[in-house]
Design a protein around this motif. Structure first.
Motif, PDB file in Angstrom:
ATOM      1  N   ARG A   1     -35.825 -15.804   9.697  1.00 10.61           N
ATOM      2  CA  ARG A   1     -34.488 -15.506  10.193  1.00 10.61           C
ATOM      3  C   ARG A   1     -33.474 -15.478   9.049  1.00 10.61           C
ATOM      4  N   HIS A   2     -32.439 -14.656   9.194  1.00 13.47           N
ATOM      5  CA  HIS A   2     -31.383 -14.578   8.176  1.00 13.47           C
ATOM      6  C   HIS A   2     -30.398 -15.739   8.340  1.00 13.47           C
ATOM      7  N   ILE A   3     -30.308 -16.568   7.315  1.00  9.24           N
ATOM      8  CA  ILE A   3     -29.261 -17.603   7.277  1.00  9.24           C
ATOM      9  C   ILE A   3     -28.584 -17.519   5.906  1.00  9.24           C
ATOM     10  N   GLY A   4     -27.382 -18.054   5.808  1.00 11.83           N
ATOM     11  CA  GLY A   4     -26.671 -18.007   4.540  1.00 11.83           C
ATOM     12  C   GLY A   4     -25.619 -19.093   4.492  1.00 11.83           C
ATOM     13  N   GLU A   5     -25.014 -19.261   3.325  1.00 13.56           N
ATOM     14  CA  GLU A   5     -24.014 -20.316   3.132  1.00 13.56           C
ATOM     15  C   GLU A   5     -22.617 -19.726   3.188  1.00 13.56           C
ATOM     16  N   THR A   6     -21.735 -20.394   3.943  1.00 12.77           N
ATOM     17  CA  THR A   6     -20.300 -20.054   3.926  1.00 12.77           C
ATOM     18  C   THR A   6     -19.531 -21.342   3.639  1.00 12.77           C
ATOM     19  N   ASN A   7     -18.220 -21.241   3.500  1.00 16.43           N
ATOM     20  CA  ASN A   7     -17.400 -22.431   3.230  1.00 16.43           C
ATOM     21  C   ASN A   7     -17.446 -23.425   4.387  1.00 16.43           C
ATOM     22  N   MET A   8     -17.792 -22.945   5.588  1.00 17.61           N
ATOM     23  CA  MET A   8     -17.768 -23.810   6.762  1.00 17.61           C
ATOM     24  C   MET A   8     -19.146 -24.331   7.158  1.00 17.61           C
ATOM     25  N   ASN A   9     -20.197 -23.705   6.656  1.00 14.58           N
ATOM     26  CA  ASN A   9     -21.534 -24.064   7.118  1.00 14.58           C
ATOM     27  C   ASN A   9     -22.557 -23.764   6.029  1.00 14.58           C
ATOM     28  N   LEU A  10     -23.325 -24.799   5.655  1.00 16.46           N
ATOM     29  CA  LEU A  10     -24.331 -24.640   4.601  1.00 16.46           C
ATOM     30  C   LEU A  10     -25.482 -23.750   5.062  1.00 16.46           C
ATOM     31  N   HIS A  11     -25.832 -23.852   6.353  1.00 13.73           N
ATOM     32  CA  HIS A  11     -26.931 -23.047   6.904  1.00 13.73           C
ATOM     33  C   HIS A  11     -26.403 -22.216   8.071  1.00 13.73           C
ATOM     34  N   SER A  12     -25.507 -21.300   7.760  1.00 14.50           N
ATOM     35  CA  SER A  12     -24.862 -20.485   8.800  1.00 14.50           C
ATOM     36  C   SER A  12     -25.823 -19.411   9.306  1.00 14.50           C
ATOM     37  N   SER A  13     -25.945 -19.294  10.631  1.00 16.68           N
ATOM     38  CA  SER A  13     -26.749 -18.213  11.217  1.00 16.68           C
ATOM     39  C   SER A  13     -26.064 -16.891  10.906  1.00 16.68           C
ATOM     40  N   ARG A  14     -26.802 -15.954  10.347  1.00 16.59           N
ATOM     41  CA  ARG A  14     -26.231 -14.640  10.044  1.00 16.59           C
ATOM     42  C   ARG A  14     -26.720 -13.603  11.050  1.00 16.59           C
ATOM     43  N   SER A  15     -27.391 -14.069  12.088  1.00 17.00           N
ATOM     44  CA  SER A  15     -27.917 -13.147  13.095  1.00 17.00           C
ATOM     45  C   SER A  15     -27.942 -13.841  14.446  1.00 17.00           C
ATOM     46  N   HIS A  16     -27.977 -13.028  15.512  1.00 19.29           N
ATOM     47  CA  HIS A  16     -28.249 -13.556  16.853  1.00 19.29           C
ATOM     48  C   HIS A  16     -29.757 -13.501  17.056  1.00 19.29           C
ATOM     49  N   THR A  17     -30.323 -14.523  17.705  1.00 21.87           N
ATOM     50  CA  THR A  17     -31.755 -14.456  18.018  1.00 21.87           C
ATOM     51  C   THR A  17     -31.955 -14.508  19.529  1.00 21.87           C
ATOM     52  N   ILE A  18     -32.977 -13.786  19.978  1.00 24.43           N
ATOM     53  CA  ILE A  18     -33.346 -13.785  21.397  1.00 24.43           C
ATOM     54  C   ILE A  18     -34.799 -14.249  21.510  1.00 24.43           C
ATOM     55  N   PHE A  19     -34.969 -15.428  22.079  1.00 22.18           N
ATOM     56  CA  PHE A  19     -36.297 -15.988  22.369  1.00 22.18           C
ATOM     57  C   PHE A  19     -36.592 -15.661  23.827  1.00 22.18           C
ATOM     58  N   ARG A  20     -37.708 -14.999  24.075  1.00 23.24           N
ATOM     59  CA  ARG A  20     -37.971 -14.507  25.435  1.00 23.24           C
ATOM     60  C   ARG A  20     -39.351 -14.954  25.917  1.00 23.24           C
ATOM     61  N   MET A  21     -39.375 -15.507  27.131  1.00 27.40           N
ATOM     62  CA  MET A  21     -40.644 -15.838  27.793  1.00 27.40           C
ATOM     63  C   MET A  21     -40.783 -14.928  29.012  1.00 27.40           C
ATOM     64  N   ILE A  22     -41.896 -14.224  29.097  1.00 30.30           N
ATOM     65  CA  ILE A  22     -42.177 -13.367  30.256  1.00 30.30           C
ATOM     66  C   ILE A  22     -43.247 -14.070  31.083  1.00 30.30           C
ATOM     67  N   ILE A  23     -42.896 -14.391  32.329  1.00 32.10           N
ATOM     68  CA  ILE A  23     -43.778 -15.183  33.195  1.00 32.10           C
ATOM     69  C   ILE A  23     -44.285 -14.296  34.331  1.00 32.10           C
ATOM     70  N   GLU A  24     -45.573 -13.993  34.304  1.00 39.76           N
ATOM     71  CA  GLU A  24     -46.186 -13.205  35.382  1.00 39.76           C
ATOM     72  C   GLU A  24     -47.039 -14.142  36.223  1.00 39.76           C
ATOM     73  N   SER A  25     -46.954 -13.975  37.540  1.00 41.06           N
ATOM     74  CA  SER A  25     -47.767 -14.838  38.411  1.00 41.06           C
ATOM     75  C   SER A  25     -48.183 -14.077  39.655  1.00 41.06           C
ATOM     76  N   ARG A  26     -49.267 -14.551  40.249  1.00 35.30           N
ATOM     77  CA  ARG A  26     -49.720 -13.992  41.530  1.00 35.30           C
ATOM     78  C   ARG A  26     -50.458 -15.070  42.295  1.00 35.30           C
ATOM     79  N   ASP A  27     -50.599 -14.878  43.600  1.00 38.14           N
ATOM     80  CA  ASP A  27     -51.302 -15.848  44.434  1.00 38.14           C
ATOM     81  C   ASP A  27     -52.748 -15.957  44.003  1.00 38.14           C
ATOM     82  N   ARG A  28     -53.264 -17.186  44.003  1.00 33.50           N
ATOM     83  CA  ARG A  28     -54.692 -17.377  43.755  1.00 33.50           C
ATOM     84  C   ARG A  28     -55.453 -16.959  45.005  1.00 33.50           C
TER      85      ARG A  28
END
Length: 222
Positions: free
Chosen positions: A92-119
């Motif tokens: 992931r892209h991170i960088g340093e600014t005056n306000m944050n040593l490890h500033s996030s330079r990107s938005h991240t999307i963590f996605r879980m896809i849950i498929e289910s059906r009756d047994r």
């Protein structure tokens, strides 16, 4: 969103919670997939396959809105999910600014896809209740980079460009949520999902039959 080993954040807690619920549901069988992407300077990068960069958003009748070429991993345990996430986080892209040593330079999307059906037992009847209808749910956990004021962060050059892209997509997200809360979608009005990659990818999770929660972290520090 990630937290630490001693104080896990939203994503690790949600993953463990999800697997706990699945183990308790003995009447359905599940298939889980995960993906992890970042939006950096309005470009989509696959954090699970770092070579997959500048991915494009597509829409189809079968899949709806999706990111073409995004790697999806089938997962069977919380630890497997968190290990993959840790691998993705290292790209992931991170960088340093005056306000944050490890500033996030990107938005991240963590996605879980849950498929289910009756047994269904082998040799079951051909009644409607034993049909192989698959229910698909999607959990999006989004780590938004914070909005920035260049005068405070001291951003210039690359950092300034990153900050302007971050602010633009956050402003679009705010506009989309405002329009939705005013009922623009149900009244046939225009909701500007396409004004940023972030809102376009999250379109199914913001409108329609989705539940959306926003958590704001605010510091009292100067």
């Amino acid at each position: 969103m990630r937290g630490s080993a001693t104080e896990p954040g939203v994503i690790p807690r949600a993953v463990h919670d999800l697997f706990d619920i699945i183990q308790q549901d003995v009447d359905r069988e599940f298939l889980l997939r995960m993906s992890y992407m970042e939006i950096y300077n309005e470009e989509i990068n696959d954090l699970l396959a770092p070579e997959h960069r500048k991915l494009q958003i597509h829409e189809s009748i079968e899949r709806g809105i999706y990111v073409a070429g995004l790697r999806e991993e089938i997962v069977a345990s919380p630890q497997q999910v968190l290990d993959l996430m840790e691998f993705g986080e290292s790209h992931r892209h991170i960088g340093e600014t005056n306000m944050n040593l490890h500033s996030s330079r990107s938005h991240t999307i963590f996605r879980m896809i849950i498929e289910s059906r009756d047994r269904t037992e082998d040799g079951g009847g051909d009644s409607v209740s034993s049909c192989d209808a698959v229910r698909v749910s999607v959990l999006n956990l989004v780590d938004l980079a914070g909005s920035e004021r260049a005068a405070k962060t001291g951003a210039e050059g690359v950092r300034l460009k990153e900050g302007s892209h971050i602010n633009k997509s956050l402003m679009t997200l705010g506009t989309v949520i405002k329009k939705l809360s005013e009922g623009a979608e149900s009244q046939g009005g225009h909701v500007p999902y396409r004004d940023s990659k972030l809102t376009r990818i999250l379109q199914p999770a913001l409108g329609g039959n989705a539940n959306t929660a926003i958590i704001c972290n605010i510091t009292l520090a100067q």
